[in-house]
Design a protein around this motif. Structure first.
Motif, PDB file in Angstrom:
ATOM      1  N   GLY A 245     -12.944  -0.327  35.224  1.00 55.76           N
ATOM      2  CA  GLY A 245     -12.800  -0.247  36.003  1.00 55.76           C
ATOM      3  C   GLY A 245     -14.136  -0.866  37.321  1.00 55.76           C
ATOM      4  N   ARG A 246     -14.156  -1.382  38.720  1.00 54.83           N
ATOM      5  CA  ARG A 246     -15.731  -2.561  38.859  1.00 54.83           C
ATOM      6  C   ARG A 246     -16.191  -1.489  40.002  1.00 54.83           C
ATOM      7  NH1 ARG A 246     -12.347  -7.394  40.462  1.00 54.83           N
ATOM      8  NH2 ARG A 246     -10.873  -7.501  39.077  1.00 54.83           N
TER       9      ARG A 246
ATOM     10  N   TYR B 189     -16.162   1.465  39.513  1.00 52.41           N
ATOM     11  CA  TYR B 189     -15.293   3.206  40.026  1.00 52.41           C
ATOM     12  C   TYR B 189     -14.476   3.508  38.958  1.00 52.41           C
ATOM     13  CZ  TYR B 189     -12.678   6.165  42.814  1.00 52.41           C
ATOM     14  OH  TYR B 189     -11.613   8.084  42.684  1.00 52.41           O
TER      15      TYR B 189
ATOM     16  N   HIS C  15     -11.679   6.412  38.098  1.00 58.67           N
ATOM     17  CA  HIS C  15     -11.316   7.907  38.078  1.00 58.67           C
ATOM     18  C   HIS C  15     -10.123   7.675  39.105  1.00 58.67           C
ATOM     19  CE1 HIS C  15     -14.767  10.099  38.380  1.00 58.67           C
ATOM     20  NE2 HIS C  15     -15.624   8.778  39.463  1.00 58.67           N
ATOM     21  N   LEU C  16      -9.362   6.761  38.023  1.00 54.21           N
ATOM     22  CA  LEU C  16      -7.671   6.797  38.265  1.00 54.21           C
ATOM     23  C   LEU C  16      -7.286   7.909  37.620  1.00 54.21           C
ATOM     24  CD1 LEU C  16      -7.134   3.587  36.080  1.00 54.21           C
ATOM     25  CD2 LEU C  16      -6.458   3.703  38.369  1.00 54.21           C
ATOM     26  N   PRO C  17      -6.303   8.148  38.452  1.00 54.98           N
ATOM     27  CA  PRO C  17      -5.419   9.609  38.654  1.00 54.98           C
ATOM     28  C   PRO C  17      -4.713   9.455  36.149  1.00 54.98           C
ATOM     29  CG  PRO C  17      -4.615   8.157  40.176  1.00 54.98           C
ATOM     30  CD  PRO C  17      -5.617   7.215  39.400  1.00 54.98           C
TER      31      PRO C  17
ATOM     32  N   SER D 117      -1.441   6.629  36.317  1.00 50.25           N
ATOM     33  CA  SER D 117      -2.032   5.704  37.195  1.00 50.25           C
ATOM     34  C   SER D 117      -2.103   4.719  35.274  1.00 50.25           C
ATOM     35  CB  SER D 117      -2.961   5.422  37.936  1.00 50.25           C
ATOM     36  OG  SER D 117      -2.388   5.766  38.990  1.00 50.25           O
TER      37      SER D 117
ATOM     38  N   ILE E  72      -1.255   1.478  33.191  1.00 58.35           N
ATOM     39  CA  ILE E  72      -1.751   0.274  33.024  1.00 58.35           C
ATOM     40  C   ILE E  72      -1.651   0.728  31.540  1.00 58.35           C
ATOM     41  CG2 ILE E  72      -3.857  -0.763  33.430  1.00 58.35           C
ATOM     42  CD1 ILE E  72      -3.999   0.520  35.960  1.00 58.35           C
TER      43      ILE E  72
ATOM     44  N   ARG F 181      -0.078  -2.487  29.205  1.00 65.38           N
ATOM     45  CA  ARG F 181      -1.293  -3.135  28.030  1.00 65.38           C
ATOM     46  C   ARG F 181      -0.565  -3.202  26.863  1.00 65.38           C
ATOM     47  NH1 ARG F 181      -6.800  -2.659  29.644  1.00 65.38           N
ATOM     48  NH2 ARG F 181      -7.282  -3.672  32.032  1.00 65.38           N
TER      49      ARG F 181
ATOM     50  N   ASP G 298      -2.557   8.380  44.952  1.00 64.71           N
ATOM     51  CA  ASP G 298      -2.815   6.832  43.737  1.00 64.71           C
ATOM     52  C   ASP G 298      -3.452   5.357  43.317  1.00 64.71           C
ATOM     53  OD1 ASP G 298      -1.780   9.233  42.043  1.00 64.71           O
ATOM     54  OD2 ASP G 298      -0.273   8.663  41.092  1.00 64.71           O
TER      55      ASP G 298
ATOM     56  N   ARG H 131      -7.169   5.040  44.931  1.00 62.62           N
ATOM     57  CA  ARG H 131      -7.531   5.377  42.904  1.00 62.62           C
ATOM     58  C   ARG H 131      -7.801   3.607  42.627  1.00 62.62           C
ATOM     59  NH1 ARG H 131      -9.709  10.838  41.617  1.00 62.62           N
ATOM     60  NH2 ARG H 131      -9.545  11.793  42.880  1.00 62.62           N
ATOM     61  N   CYS H 132      -6.187   3.105  42.688  1.00 64.60           N
ATOM     62  CA  CYS H 132      -6.175   1.802  41.653  1.00 64.60           C
ATOM     63  C   CYS H 132      -6.920   0.982  42.665  1.00 64.60           C
ATOM     64  CB  CYS H 132      -4.520   1.603  41.646  1.00 64.60           C
ATOM     65  SG  CYS H 132      -3.740   2.465  40.378  1.00 64.60           S
TER      66      CYS H 132
ATOM     67  N   THR I 252     -10.799   0.960  42.181  1.00 61.31           N
ATOM     68  CA  THR I 252     -10.710   0.464  40.345  1.00 61.31           C
ATOM     69  C   THR I 252     -10.762  -0.969  40.019  1.00 61.31           C
ATOM     70  OG1 THR I 252      -9.676   2.375  39.629  1.00 61.31           O
ATOM     71  CG2 THR I 252      -9.737   0.456  38.121  1.00 61.31           C
ATOM     72  N   PHE I 253      -9.568  -1.761  40.946  1.00 61.01           N
ATOM     73  CA  PHE I 253      -9.289  -3.427  40.605  1.00 61.01           C
ATOM     74  C   PHE I 253     -10.556  -4.068  41.909  1.00 61.01           C
ATOM     75  CE2 PHE I 253      -6.565  -1.786  38.690  1.00 61.01           C
ATOM     76  CZ  PHE I 253      -6.212  -1.949  37.225  1.00 61.01           C
TER      77      PHE I 253
ATOM     78  N   PRO J 260     -12.172   5.900  47.455  1.00 60.14           N
ATOM     79  CA  PRO J 260     -10.550   5.008  47.563  1.00 60.14           C
ATOM     80  C   PRO J 260     -10.617   5.058  48.869  1.00 60.14           C
ATOM     81  CG  PRO J 260     -10.815   6.729  45.979  1.00 60.14           C
ATOM     82  CD  PRO J 260     -12.648   6.824  46.361  1.00 60.14           C
TER      83      PRO J 260
ATOM     84  N   ALA K  78       0.112   0.408  39.996  1.00 60.01           N
ATOM     85  CA  ALA K  78      -0.884   0.239  38.747  1.00 60.01           C
ATOM     86  C   ALA K  78      -0.973  -0.963  37.800  1.00 60.01           C
ATOM     87  CB  ALA K  78      -1.090   1.547  38.109  1.00 60.01           C
TER      88      ALA K  78
ATOM     89  N   ASP L  37      -3.387  -3.959  37.455  1.00 55.65           N
ATOM     90  CA  ASP L  37      -3.412  -4.792  36.119  1.00 55.65           C
ATOM     91  C   ASP L  37      -3.588  -5.674  35.755  1.00 55.65           C
ATOM     92  OD1 ASP L  37      -5.404  -3.926  33.472  1.00 55.65           O
ATOM     93  OD2 ASP L  37      -3.305  -3.655  32.692  1.00 55.65           O
TER      94      ASP L  37
ATOM     95  N   LEU M  26      -5.739  -8.722  38.219  1.00 57.05           N
ATOM     96  CA  LEU M  26      -7.009  -8.411  38.188  1.00 57.05           C
ATOM     97  C   LEU M  26      -7.719  -7.597  37.037  1.00 57.05           C
ATOM     98  CD1 LEU M  26      -7.350  -7.237  42.088  1.00 57.05           C
ATOM     99  CD2 LEU M  26      -7.912  -9.591  40.716  1.00 57.05           C
ATOM    100  N   GLY M  27      -6.759  -7.346  35.966  1.00 57.83           N
ATOM    101  CA  GLY M  27      -7.293  -6.516  34.883  1.00 57.83           C
ATOM    102  C   GLY M  27      -7.764  -7.458  34.069  1.00 57.83           C
TER     103      GLY M  27
END
Lengths: 189, 189
Positions: free
Chosen positions: A164-165, A167, A169-171, A174, A178, A182, B34, B37-38, B41-42, B82, B177, B181, B184-185
């Protein structure tokens, strides 16, 4: 089919709570529906809900029966197929044995987590491992505050975290979505 | 920062129900936590919960206040950051205007959905569009059975669906999610 040798295990024990005490967490039905749908979308071999608590096991079996064979299967058939992939097991070892019986090779365990782990493998390396079609992989996700150190140390591999950037704490729902994308989603998009 | 010109809009009206009737769905707090938080994160610019229902707006404002400023912010600080990204708006247009005011260029709308759309753009093309750092993008996700045809037709772009393996019913939480990703992942992993 690509993906069918991959299994997800959602671990409710042993995991940490926020004070890093080892606990058994309660099953969240949102986790089950969301992860089952992801497992179905990406063609996984199965999804194990791992909990030693008898009350939780009975709850899970009731939920699965309702959507797979009961009135729920008629009311919302898009839940039937994914929930058919769900199995309940009391321990990680029990899930592992159940999978290993179905394949020529023993299952290999892959732990996941939000923090770094020395010697963890990347997503590309795990994609390569999955090419070994006769070996099943049980990928473990921790509920609560994550898998214990002991579970990680006892796994064959630990997967690198989703970065994360600032942060982190993904559920767990989620994170599973992801990571499956991937590993099994189309990388050329 | 990469991602800060991207906004997610979770649309509760207008969306289809299972009979393709246009309805307003209820807000699900799991969606809010959820997706927030995503978004965090991104590194997104923000997350708009779009609903015209006064009762739902009040509920949302209560939830946000609890976790951002109330006792929840002390009890579980990983929810504070978030949820600080969440805004409530009555219509898609209202969210659009709020975003456009913050940027040199007007917001562009990108609709999403589980089915194909003639002329949709791929993930690679959307990643390129996001490079235009002075233009904000409002990416819309439908709850219920998805965004109406009218919302899609009225958007600047429609994003290609996530391709399942014969099963096409991801929860909106999981779709957000995976799509964030993909956009931006880290693609080199």
């Amino acid at each position: 089919m690509n993906g069918s040798n991959l299994y997800v295990g959602l671990v409710h024990y042993p995991v940490y709570d926020k004070r890093r005490k080892v606990v058994a967490t309660a099953v969240t039905t949102f986790d089950i529906h969301d992860i089952a749908r992801c497992a179905k979308t990406f063609g996984l071999g199965g999804f194990f809900v791992i909990t030693p608590l008898e009350s939780q096991i009975q709850l899970m079996e009731k939920v699965i029966l309702h959507w797979v064979e009961g009135t729920g299967s008629v009311y919302n058939p898009t839940r039937k197929e994914p929930l058919s992939l769900v199995r309940v097991s009391r321990t990680i070892d029990e899930a592992d044995r159940e999978i290993s019986h179905l394949w020529p090779n023993k299952a290999r365990r892959v732990a996941t987590g939000a923090s770094g782990y020395s010697g963890s493998i990347g997503f590309g390396r795990f994609r390569e491992l999955l090419e070994e079609r006769e070996t099943p992989f049980l990928m473990l996700f921790g509920t609560g505050w994550g898998l214990t150190q002991e579970v990680k140390d006892g796994s064959d591999y630990v997967l690198a975290p989703i970065e994360g950037r600032g942060y982190n704490h993904l559920p767990v729902r989620s994170a599973v979505a992801i990571i499956l994308d991937r590993l099994l989603g189309d990388r050329t998009l």
